[in-house]
Design a protein around this motif. Structure first.
Motif, PDB file in Angstrom:
ATOM      1  N   ALA A  83       0.839  -1.172   0.000  1.00  0.00           N
ATOM      2  CA  ALA A  83       0.000   0.000   0.000  1.00  0.00           C
ATOM      3  C   ALA A  83       0.871   1.217   0.000  1.00  0.00           C
TER       4      ALA A  83
ATOM      5  N   PHE B  95      -7.586  -5.582  -1.156  1.00  0.00           N
ATOM      6  CA  PHE B  95      -7.069  -4.463  -1.934  1.00  0.00           C
ATOM      7  C   PHE B  95      -7.948  -4.091  -3.124  1.00  0.00           C
TER       8      PHE B  95
ATOM      9  N   THR C  28      -1.843  -1.849  -2.113  1.00  0.00           N
ATOM     10  CA  THR C  28      -2.971  -1.266  -1.385  1.00  0.00           C
ATOM     11  C   THR C  28      -2.894   0.255  -1.288  1.00  0.00           C
TER      12      THR C  28
END
Length: 264
Positions: free
Chosen positions: A24, A119, A248
């Motif tokens: 992420a 995600f 993500t």
């Protein structure tokens, strides 16, 4: 053991592999998690659902660009087949599945490092050849006796979502074939071997002019959530966690959104 390896970079058999781990955050943010000096010459092996082929290939390129010396080796296939490979000892650092149920199989076996993170989401859509020779207009049309429809097998995420869709639409299908990956369904449609197939919205998008996509209003009753996690015992756990954050994060979500995936 059957291996459906679709690796974008050749990797030696002795090289450490990585199961799909999403990262992420932006590329810059993820690079701070593992310094370049510790990444030189490293290979991260990511196992990912077939429906992620296009997006994860792009994300792997972007991840490599901000992590000099790192090679991301991608293995795409049906999520259920990938789980079998991992259970049987296939080298993987990160795994990205097309639904939570499939990921839970590895979690239940103690084969994940940490808690999986969702995600992306995806829904089913009808795909027909570009000229739509069977004249398919709706989900109900797929149940007609003269229509050859292809779906994913029940153990595959895109197939596991079918019963909920049938219940919501009040229509029961009698498919002529059940494939082990959504790419198999799409392939039979594009080759003309099937009048129609149930694939993900993202597969219709990536196929371009090769198919015609027909929305199913009830598809929002059968949403698949895509989780990602580092595989237990990975020698690249830190790098895998960085890749997970990349997926993500802002960069990953932009790429996935452009391909038609829904937000987590």
């Amino acid at each position: 053991m059957t291996r459906l390896w679709s690796v974008r970079v050749a990797v030696g058999l002795s090289a450490a592999s990585v199961v799909l781990a999403g990262c992420a955050g932006t590329a810059g943010a993820s690079s701070g998690a593992t310094g370049a000096s510790t990444e030189q010459g490293e290979t991260l092996t990511v196992f990912a659902a077939a429906s992620l082929t296009e997006t994860f290939t792009e994300l792997a390129d972007r991840f490599e660009a901000v992590h000099p010396g790192v090679t991301v080796a991608l293995n795409f296939g049906g999520s259920a087949d990938l789980v079998t490979q991992i259970r049987e000892g296939a080298p993987a650092d990160v795994f990205a599945a097309a639904d939570a149920r499939t990921m839970a199989k590895l979690s239940g076996d103690g084969l994940l490092d940490g808690v999986p993170v969702v995600f992306a989401t995806n829904t089913l859509m009808i795909a027909v050849p570009a000229d739509n020779p069977a004249g398919i207009d709706s989900f109900a049309d797929l149940a007609a006796p003269n229509v050859d429809v292809v779906v994913c097998a029940p153990q595959v995420p895109c197939g596991a979502a079918l019963p909920a869709l049938e219940a919501a639409a009040g229509v029961r299908l009698a498919p002529v074939s059940e494939e082990n990956a959504v790419t198999g369904v799409l392939g039979k449609v594009t080759s003309g071997d099937a009048d129609a197939g149930l694939v993900y919205v993202t597969d219709v998008t990536s196929a371009g002019d090769a198919v015609l996509g027909i929305p199913v209003p009830e598809a929002d009753q059968a949403v698949n959530e895509y989780p990602i996690a580092v595989v237990a015992g990975s020698e690249q756990a830190l790098l895998g966690a960085a890749f997970t954050r990349f997926v993500t994060g802002a960069t990953g979500q932009t790429v996935l959104g452009a391909a038609g995936f829904g937000a987590p």
